[in-house]
Motif scaffolding. Structure first.
Motif, short mmCIF file in Angstrom:
data_model
loop_
_atom_site.label_atom_id
_atom_site.label_comp_id
_atom_site.label_asym_id
_atom_site.label_seq_id
_atom_site.Cartn_x
_atom_site.Cartn_y
_atom_site.Cartn_z
N VAL A 1 1.59 0.67 1.01
CA VAL A 1 0.41 1.48 0.42
C VAL A 1 -0.89 1.17 0.19
O VAL A 1 -1.74 2.04 0.52
CB VAL A 1 1.18 3.09 -0.33
CG1 VAL A 1 -0.22 3.00 -1.31
CG2 VAL A 1 2.36 4.00 -0.30
N SER A 2 -0.43 0.17 -1.05
CA SER A 2 -1.87 -0.40 -0.96
C SER A 2 -2.47 -0.58 0.18
O SER A 2 -4.12 -1.32 -0.05
CB SER A 2 -1.66 -1.90 -1.59
OG SER A 2 -0.23 -1.67 -3.18
N GLU A 3 -1.94 -1.02 1.33
CA GLU A 3 -2.91 -1.98 2.05
C GLU A 3 -3.95 -0.80 2.70
O GLU A 3 -4.70 -0.45 3.10
CB GLU A 3 -2.28 -2.69 3.31
CG GLU A 3 -1.91 -4.15 2.45
CD GLU A 3 -0.96 -4.63 3.94
OE1 GLU A 3 -0.60 -6.07 3.86
OE2 GLU A 3 -0.10 -3.96 4.30
N THR A 4 -3.02 0.15 2.71
CA THR A 4 -3.78 2.07 3.47
C THR A 4 -4.72 2.01 2.16
O THR A 4 -5.85 2.80 2.54
CB THR A 4 -2.61 2.74 3.69
OG1 THR A 4 -2.20 2.44 4.10
CG2 THR A 4 -3.60 4.13 3.69
N LYS A 5 -4.46 2.01 1.01
CA LYS A 5 -6.08 2.54 0.02
C LYS A 5 -6.69 1.48 0.42
O LYS A 5 -7.83 2.16 0.01
CB LYS A 5 -4.92 3.03 -1.55
CG LYS A 5 -3.78 3.29 -1.65
CD LYS A 5 -3.59 3.69 -3.14
CE LYS A 5 -4.36 4.07 -3.78
NZ LYS A 5 -3.53 4.51 -5.36
N GLU B 1 -3.83 10.83 -4.35
CA GLU B 1 -2.18 11.67 -4.42
C GLU B 1 -1.99 11.71 -2.99
O GLU B 1 -1.22 11.46 -1.82
CB GLU B 1 -2.41 12.29 -5.58
CG GLU B 1 -2.37 12.04 -6.36
CD GLU B 1 -1.92 13.35 -7.42
OE1 GLU B 1 -2.05 13.95 -6.66
OE2 GLU B 1 -1.70 13.34 -8.27
N LEU B 2 -2.59 12.81 -2.50
CA LEU B 2 -2.62 12.18 -1.22
C LEU B 2 -2.33 11.38 0.35
O LEU B 2 -1.64 11.94 1.58
CB LEU B 2 -4.08 13.31 -0.56
CG LEU B 2 -4.49 15.12 -0.77
CD1 LEU B 2 -5.60 15.72 -0.16
CD2 LEU B 2 -3.06 16.31 -1.01
N ILE B 3 -3.12 10.58 -0.02
CA ILE B 3 -3.14 9.57 1.16
C ILE B 3 -2.10 8.52 0.31
O ILE B 3 -1.45 8.04 1.73
CB ILE B 3 -4.36 8.44 0.90
CG1 ILE B 3 -4.52 7.53 1.87
CG2 ILE B 3 -4.21 7.31 -0.42
CD1 ILE B 3 -6.25 7.11 2.29
N VAL B 4 -1.38 8.52 -0.70
CA VAL B 4 -0.04 7.40 -1.35
C VAL B 4 0.78 9.24 0.11
O VAL B 4 2.37 8.59 0.91
CB VAL B 4 -0.06 8.03 -2.31
CG1 VAL B 4 1.64 7.62 -2.44
CG2 VAL B 4 -0.54 6.84 -3.01
N GLN B 5 1.34 10.13 -0.48
CA GLN B 5 2.38 10.72 0.70
C GLN B 5 1.62 11.55 2.23
O GLN B 5 2.72 10.75 2.84
CB GLN B 5 1.51 12.62 0.52
CG GLN B 5 2.08 12.64 -1.08
CD GLN B 5 1.63 14.21 -1.30
OE1 GLN B 5 1.50 15.04 -0.57
NE2 GLN B 5 0.90 14.77 -2.64
N THR C 1 4.62 9.53 5.50
CA THR C 1 4.29 10.06 6.28
C THR C 1 4.41 9.35 7.78
O THR C 1 5.24 9.19 8.53
CB THR C 1 4.24 11.61 6.00
OG1 THR C 1 4.56 12.57 5.16
CG2 THR C 1 4.17 12.60 7.67
N ARG C 2 3.55 9.42 7.69
CA ARG C 2 3.02 7.85 9.18
C ARG C 2 3.40 6.88 9.23
O ARG C 2 3.73 7.19 9.91
CB ARG C 2 1.50 7.77 8.16
CG ARG C 2 0.48 7.14 9.17
CD ARG C 2 0.29 7.59 10.69
NE ARG C 2 -0.19 6.60 11.50
CZ ARG C 2 -0.29 5.98 12.09
NH1 ARG C 2 0.98 5.93 12.13
NH2 ARG C 2 -0.64 4.88 13.16
#
Length: 234
Positions: free
Chosen positions: A8-12, A33-37, A41-42
């Motif tokens: 998640v940290s890398e995506t953010k 919040e949305l990008i974590v969700q 899912t992704r």
């Protein structure tokens, strides 16, 4: 989670790297919040991208970003967000548009009877139904629920019985959809309230500044105050 799946940290971090300008806190808090969700899912084993999911995300994003100071920045943020998830923003937009155009031409009956018809969107819905039945390559999500509701909304078919029939045709648990739509409506309500508070704040500060310095200087003062309020979350 396998080693080739980003955290998640890398995506953010990818998102922040792709869009380096500050984002007003009233929008950024929800985006984070949305990008974590969406990351969770992704990268689920059973997740596969589909157009209903895309429509759901595009719907959430566009409603969240209503009133954003710059349309150009709004689209740049969208692109950075989707690319941070290693997906294609053009595909999201084009698939969402295709479903929206299709839904506008449907009725409650034709919408739920997709399995008896031929067409691009009908094929998409049939594929989702088959995958959801097998549970092997389908992962339900809140964005999917919102995509379903958007289809019904555009077809002017928002009666609860229509949603129930559509969920049954797609092999989706309606209770999950109801729960997630309630969360979505609550989010929209909070956003409206936050934006109303922001509007009141701006008007109040402008009036105070006009009383002190006159209209022209007041506009400059409000712009400064607004910048602090938006970007620092005051």
């Amino acid at each position: 989670m396998s080693s080739d799946v980003p955290t998640v940290s890398e995506t953010k971090a990818n998102f922040l790297q792709a869009y380096k300008r500050p984002i007003p806190s009233i929008y950024n808090t929800v985006l984070q919040e949305l990008i974590v969700q969406q990351h969770l899912t992704r990268y689920k084993r059973t997740h596969r991208y589909d157009a209903v999911f895309a429509l759901g995300f595009v719907t959430v994003y566009d409603r969240l970003m209503e009133g954003y100071p710059s349309d150009e920045d709004k689209e740049a943020i969208f692109r950075a967000y989707i690319k941070a998830l290693k997906e294609d923003p053009e595909q999201y937009r084009s698939d969402a548009q295709k479903l929206e155009e299709w839904a506008r031409s449907q009725t409650a009956n034709t919408l739920v009877d997709f399995s008896t018809k031929e067409g691009d969107v009908e094929s998409i819905l049939k594929d989702i139904s088959e995958r959801a039945r097998s549970k092997e390559s389908f992962s339900y999500s809140r964005f999917f629920a919102i995509g379903l509701f958007r289809l019904l909304e555009l077809a002017d078919a928002t009666e609860p019985t229509t949603l129930e029939k559509l969920c049954a045709a797609l092999n989706i648990d309606k209770r999950s959809v109801d729960r997630d739509l309630a969360v979505y409506r609550n989010l929209l309500t909070k956003l409206v309230q936050a934006k109303e508070l922001l509007k009141e704040y701006v008007e109040r500060e402008k009036k105070k500044a006009e009383e002190r310095t006159g209209p022209q200087t007041a506009n400059e003062a409000v712009a400064n105050c607004l910048g602090e309020y938006l970007y620092l979350g005051l």
